[in-house]
Design a protein around this motif. Structure first.
Motif, PDB file in Angstrom:
ATOM      1  N   ALA A  11       0.818  -1.207   0.000  1.00  0.00           N
ATOM      2  CA  ALA A  11       0.000   0.000   0.000  1.00  0.00           C
ATOM      3  C   ALA A  11       0.852   1.257   0.000  1.00  0.00           C
ATOM      4  N   VAL A  12       1.905   1.270   0.822  1.00  0.00           N
ATOM      5  CA  VAL A  12       2.778   2.450   0.881  1.00  0.00           C
ATOM      6  C   VAL A  12       3.500   2.653  -0.447  1.00  0.00           C
ATOM      7  N   GLN A  13       3.978   1.573  -1.025  1.00  0.00           N
ATOM      8  CA  GLN A  13       4.669   1.673  -2.306  1.00  0.00           C
ATOM      9  C   GLN A  13       3.752   2.181  -3.409  1.00  0.00           C
ATOM     10  N   GLN A  14       2.456   1.947  -3.290  1.00  0.00           N
ATOM     11  CA  GLN A  14       1.478   2.413  -4.281  1.00  0.00           C
ATOM     12  C   GLN A  14       0.863   3.755  -3.893  1.00  0.00           C
ATOM     13  N   ASN A  15       1.473   4.422  -2.881  1.00  0.00           N
ATOM     14  CA  ASN A  15       0.993   5.722  -2.399  1.00  0.00           C
ATOM     15  C   ASN A  15      -0.480   5.670  -1.989  1.00  0.00           C
ATOM     16  N   GLN A  16      -0.845   4.574  -1.359  1.00  0.00           N
ATOM     17  CA  GLN A  16      -2.223   4.368  -0.916  1.00  0.00           C
ATOM     18  C   GLN A  16      -2.283   4.569   0.599  1.00  0.00           C
ATOM     19  N   PRO A  17      -2.911   5.645   1.097  1.00  0.00           N
ATOM     20  CA  PRO A  17      -2.986   5.869   2.548  1.00  0.00           C
ATOM     21  C   PRO A  17      -3.639   4.684   3.260  1.00  0.00           C
ATOM     22  N   VAL A  18      -3.088   4.333   4.405  1.00  0.00           N
ATOM     23  CA  VAL A  18      -3.583   3.182   5.142  1.00  0.00           C
ATOM     24  C   VAL A  18      -3.342   3.386   6.628  1.00  0.00           C
ATOM     25  N   CYS A  19      -4.231   2.857   7.448  1.00  0.00           N
ATOM     26  CA  CYS A  19      -4.035   2.846   8.898  1.00  0.00           C
ATOM     27  C   CYS A  19      -3.774   1.419   9.353  1.00  0.00           C
ATOM     28  N   TYR A  20      -2.703   1.258  10.116  1.00  0.00           N
ATOM     29  CA  TYR A  20      -2.437  -0.012  10.783  1.00  0.00           C
ATOM     30  C   TYR A  20      -3.095   0.059  12.154  1.00  0.00           C
ATOM     31  N   THR A  21      -3.974  -0.883  12.453  1.00  0.00           N
ATOM     32  CA  THR A  21      -4.625  -0.916  13.759  1.00  0.00           C
ATOM     33  C   THR A  21      -4.294  -2.224  14.456  1.00  0.00           C
ATOM     34  N   CYS A  22      -4.119  -2.160  15.769  1.00  0.00           N
ATOM     35  CA  CYS A  22      -3.724  -3.357  16.517  1.00  0.00           C
ATOM     36  C   CYS A  22      -4.331  -3.299  17.911  1.00  0.00           C
ATOM     37  N   LEU A  23      -4.853  -4.401  18.355  1.00  0.00           N
ATOM     38  CA  LEU A  23      -5.412  -4.525  19.696  1.00  0.00           C
ATOM     39  C   LEU A  23      -4.255  -4.713  20.678  1.00  0.00           C
ATOM     40  N   VAL A  24      -4.086  -3.761  21.616  1.00  0.00           N
ATOM     41  CA  VAL A  24      -2.928  -3.799  22.506  1.00  0.00           C
ATOM     42  C   VAL A  24      -3.268  -4.193  23.935  1.00  0.00           C
ATOM     43  N   GLU A  25      -4.517  -4.015  24.340  1.00  0.00           N
ATOM     44  CA  GLU A  25      -4.897  -4.402  25.709  1.00  0.00           C
ATOM     45  C   GLU A  25      -6.374  -4.717  25.749  1.00  0.00           C
ATOM     46  N   THR A  26      -6.731  -5.759  26.494  1.00  0.00           N
ATOM     47  CA  THR A  26      -8.143  -6.085  26.699  1.00  0.00           C
ATOM     48  C   THR A  26      -8.396  -6.343  28.173  1.00  0.00           C
ATOM     49  N   ARG A  27      -9.619  -6.061  28.572  1.00  0.00           N
ATOM     50  CA  ARG A  27     -10.087  -6.426  29.912  1.00  0.00           C
ATOM     51  C   ARG A  27     -11.492  -6.983  29.778  1.00  0.00           C
ATOM     52  N   GLY A  28     -11.757  -8.048  30.504  1.00  0.00           N
ATOM     53  CA  GLY A  28     -13.064  -8.659  30.428  1.00  0.00           C
ATOM     54  C   GLY A  28     -13.239  -9.435  29.133  1.00  0.00           C
ATOM     55  N   PRO A  31     -14.049  -9.828  21.703  1.00  0.00           N
ATOM     56  CA  PRO A  31     -14.082 -10.775  20.587  1.00  0.00           C
ATOM     57  C   PRO A  31     -12.708 -11.186  20.074  1.00  0.00           C
ATOM     58  N   GLN A  32     -11.669 -10.432  20.404  1.00  0.00           N
ATOM     59  CA  GLN A  32     -10.302 -10.783  20.016  1.00  0.00           C
ATOM     60  C   GLN A  32      -9.373 -10.498  21.176  1.00  0.00           C
ATOM     61  N   LYS A  33      -8.149 -11.014  21.077  1.00  0.00           N
ATOM     62  CA  LYS A  33      -7.155 -10.842  22.121  1.00  0.00           C
ATOM     63  C   LYS A  33      -6.009  -9.960  21.616  1.00  0.00           C
ATOM     64  N   PRO A  34      -5.178  -9.426  22.528  1.00  0.00           N
ATOM     65  CA  PRO A  34      -4.079  -8.556  22.113  1.00  0.00           C
ATOM     66  C   PRO A  34      -3.216  -9.195  21.027  1.00  0.00           C
ATOM     67  N   GLY A  35      -2.814  -8.352  20.086  1.00  0.00           N
ATOM     68  CA  GLY A  35      -2.023  -8.813  18.955  1.00  0.00           C
ATOM     69  C   GLY A  35      -2.815  -8.878  17.669  1.00  0.00           C
ATOM     70  N   ALA A  36      -4.155  -8.958  17.767  1.00  0.00           N
ATOM     71  CA  ALA A  36      -4.983  -8.952  16.557  1.00  0.00           C
ATOM     72  C   ALA A  36      -4.770  -7.637  15.821  1.00  0.00           C
ATOM     73  N   ALA A  37      -4.627  -7.708  14.502  1.00  0.00           N
ATOM     74  CA  ALA A  37      -4.289  -6.516  13.727  1.00  0.00           C
ATOM     75  C   ALA A  37      -5.162  -6.418  12.480  1.00  0.00           C
ATOM     76  N   MET A  38      -5.307  -5.179  11.977  1.00  0.00           N
ATOM     77  CA  MET A  38      -6.154  -4.930  10.812  1.00  0.00           C
ATOM     78  C   MET A  38      -5.638  -3.694  10.083  1.00  0.00           C
ATOM     79  N   LEU A  39      -5.633  -3.737   8.757  1.00  0.00           N
ATOM     80  CA  LEU A  39      -5.335  -2.574   7.929  1.00  0.00           C
ATOM     81  C   LEU A  39      -6.646  -1.963   7.464  1.00  0.00           C
ATOM     82  N   ILE A  40      -6.708  -0.633   7.495  1.00  0.00           N
ATOM     83  CA  ILE A  40      -7.899   0.086   7.045  1.00  0.00           C
ATOM     84  C   ILE A  40      -7.481   1.065   5.954  1.00  0.00           C
ATOM     85  N   PHE A  41      -8.153   1.001   4.816  1.00  0.00           N
ATOM     86  CA  PHE A  41      -7.817   1.847   3.676  1.00  0.00           C
ATOM     87  C   PHE A  41      -8.826   2.993   3.550  1.00  0.00           C
TER      88      PHE A  41
END
Length: 366
Positions: A11-28, A31-41
């Motif tokens: 995405a970066v090489q194609q000059n396509q803006p993107v957000c890297y998102t990552c779950l860093v802490e959970t309590r209770g 639906p996912q645990k820390p380390g789960a990651a997602m790219l958003i365009f």
């Protein structure tokens, strides 16, 4: 994660803006645990997931507002009535999500370093500083990428880490799960565990198939070419054909090696365990009835195998779930492998004393 990082680089090489998102802490409950990651365009498309449902949609909505920002933020989401599942169920927990807009090659350097560490498969830790939340629900964050030798190899934000970062760092060789200590989230990336399947019959074949699906690297060993081949074990990294004595006498085993012994007979099982019982493998399991296991243990004790080495062998192999068919037996075995890999122990309800404790044989060296 490796595929996601490759997509990020593309995405970066194609000059396509993107957000890297990552779950860093959970309590209770989440639906996912820390380390789960997602790219958003920018167009709202995504790669990966943080668990789905309304909270993922809200992460996406907030991330799109930051996609052209200069600094990452950590956002907090309370999984209440506003962020339930799509079907109306409520988790009731809390999630902290890192949202990091990536637009330039300079932004990408941190992720390239992570990609290189993962490709080297030596294990690493990402330390993410969770600063007090600013008004509006977000906070900036510094991040540090730490290799297996506890050396910082890349950072994003401040170059100098807080002094207390080192107080909470656990050796990656001990395979800790993601954790938070003193407002620092430690996301752990472990070396791939190797599963050596000794015996390539129906059970060995099915175990290899299921274990590959849950992230084990497969090595298959058998003395029969017609059973140990790429057609029956298409995902195996290595196929070893030869007598069990020759194949296992100098076989390389490390702390991340798991071994299951599922050969076609008592004598082969005993021969294999005799070579492997004293190895540094993290896990050794052997299939068979209680009677067969005890007979093998008795023979090995008489021949000099230390009792403490046999006490670490998981036998009979697999959780007791009333298995009858080959797929059920394989499932029970892989469940035990995953539990031991992820928890570093057998869950309390499935723990059992070693059968070696029921044997009074004295070995030859005693």
């Amino acid at each position: 994660m490796r595929n996601l990082l490759l997509e990020l680089e593309k995405a970066v090489q194609q000059n396509q803006p993107v957000c890297y998102t990552c779950l860093v802490e959970t309590r209770g409950s989440t639906p996912q645990k820390p380390g789960a990651a997602m790219l958003i365009f920018r167009d709202g498309s995504q790669i990966g997931t943080l668990g789905g449902g309304c909270v993922e949609a809200e992460v996406k909505r907030r991330a799109l507002r930051l996609i052209d920002a200069a600094a990452p933020e950590i956002m907090t989401f309370q999984l209440d009535n506003d962020y339930g599942w799509d079907d109306g169920l409520i988790c009731g927990g809390r999630m902290k999500v890192l949202v990091d807009p990536i637009t330039t090659e300079e932004d990408l350097q941190y992720f390239k370093a992570l990609q290189q560490l993962l490709a080297g498969d030596q294990g690493c830790t990402e330390a993410i500083v969770i600063k007090p939340e600013a008004e509006g629900g977000g906070s900036e964050s510094d991040r540090y990428l730490i290799d297996a030798n506890s050396k910082i190899v890349a950072w994003r934000g401040q170059q100098e880490p807080p002094a207390h970062l080192w107080n909470g760092l656990k050796p990656i060789q001990n395979r800790p799960r993601p954790y938070v200590s003193s407002n620092i989230a430690y996301l752990t990336f472990h070396q791939t565990c190797q599963l050596v399947v000794v015996g390539c019959g129906h059970i060995g074949q099915k175990v290899a198939e299921l274990a590959n699906d849950v992230g084990f690297e497969i090595i298959a060993v058998d003395d029969r070419q017609e059973f140990c081949n790429s057609e029956r074990f298409p995902t195996a990294k290595q196929l070893i054909v030869g007598s069990f004595d020759m194949a296992l006498s100098d076989f390389s085993v490390n702390r991340d090696t798991f071994i299951i012994i599922v050969t076609r007979g008592h004598n082969h099982d005993e021969e294999a365990l005799g070579h492997l019982a004293e190895s540094p493998a993290r896990y050794i399991g052997m299939i068979g009835s209680r009677r067969k296991v005890k007979l093998i243990f008795e023979d090995l004790l008489r021949s000099g195998t230390p009792r403490e080495a046999l006490a670490k062998v998981h036998a009979p192999l697999g959780f007791d779930i009333g298995s009858q068919t080959v797929p059920e037996i394989a499932l029970s075995i892989v469940a035990e492998l995953v539990a031991y890999r992820n928890l570093d122990t057998i869950p309390e309800g499935y723990q059992r004393a070693s059968l070696v404790e029921e044997i009074n044989v004295t070995n030859k060296t005693s």
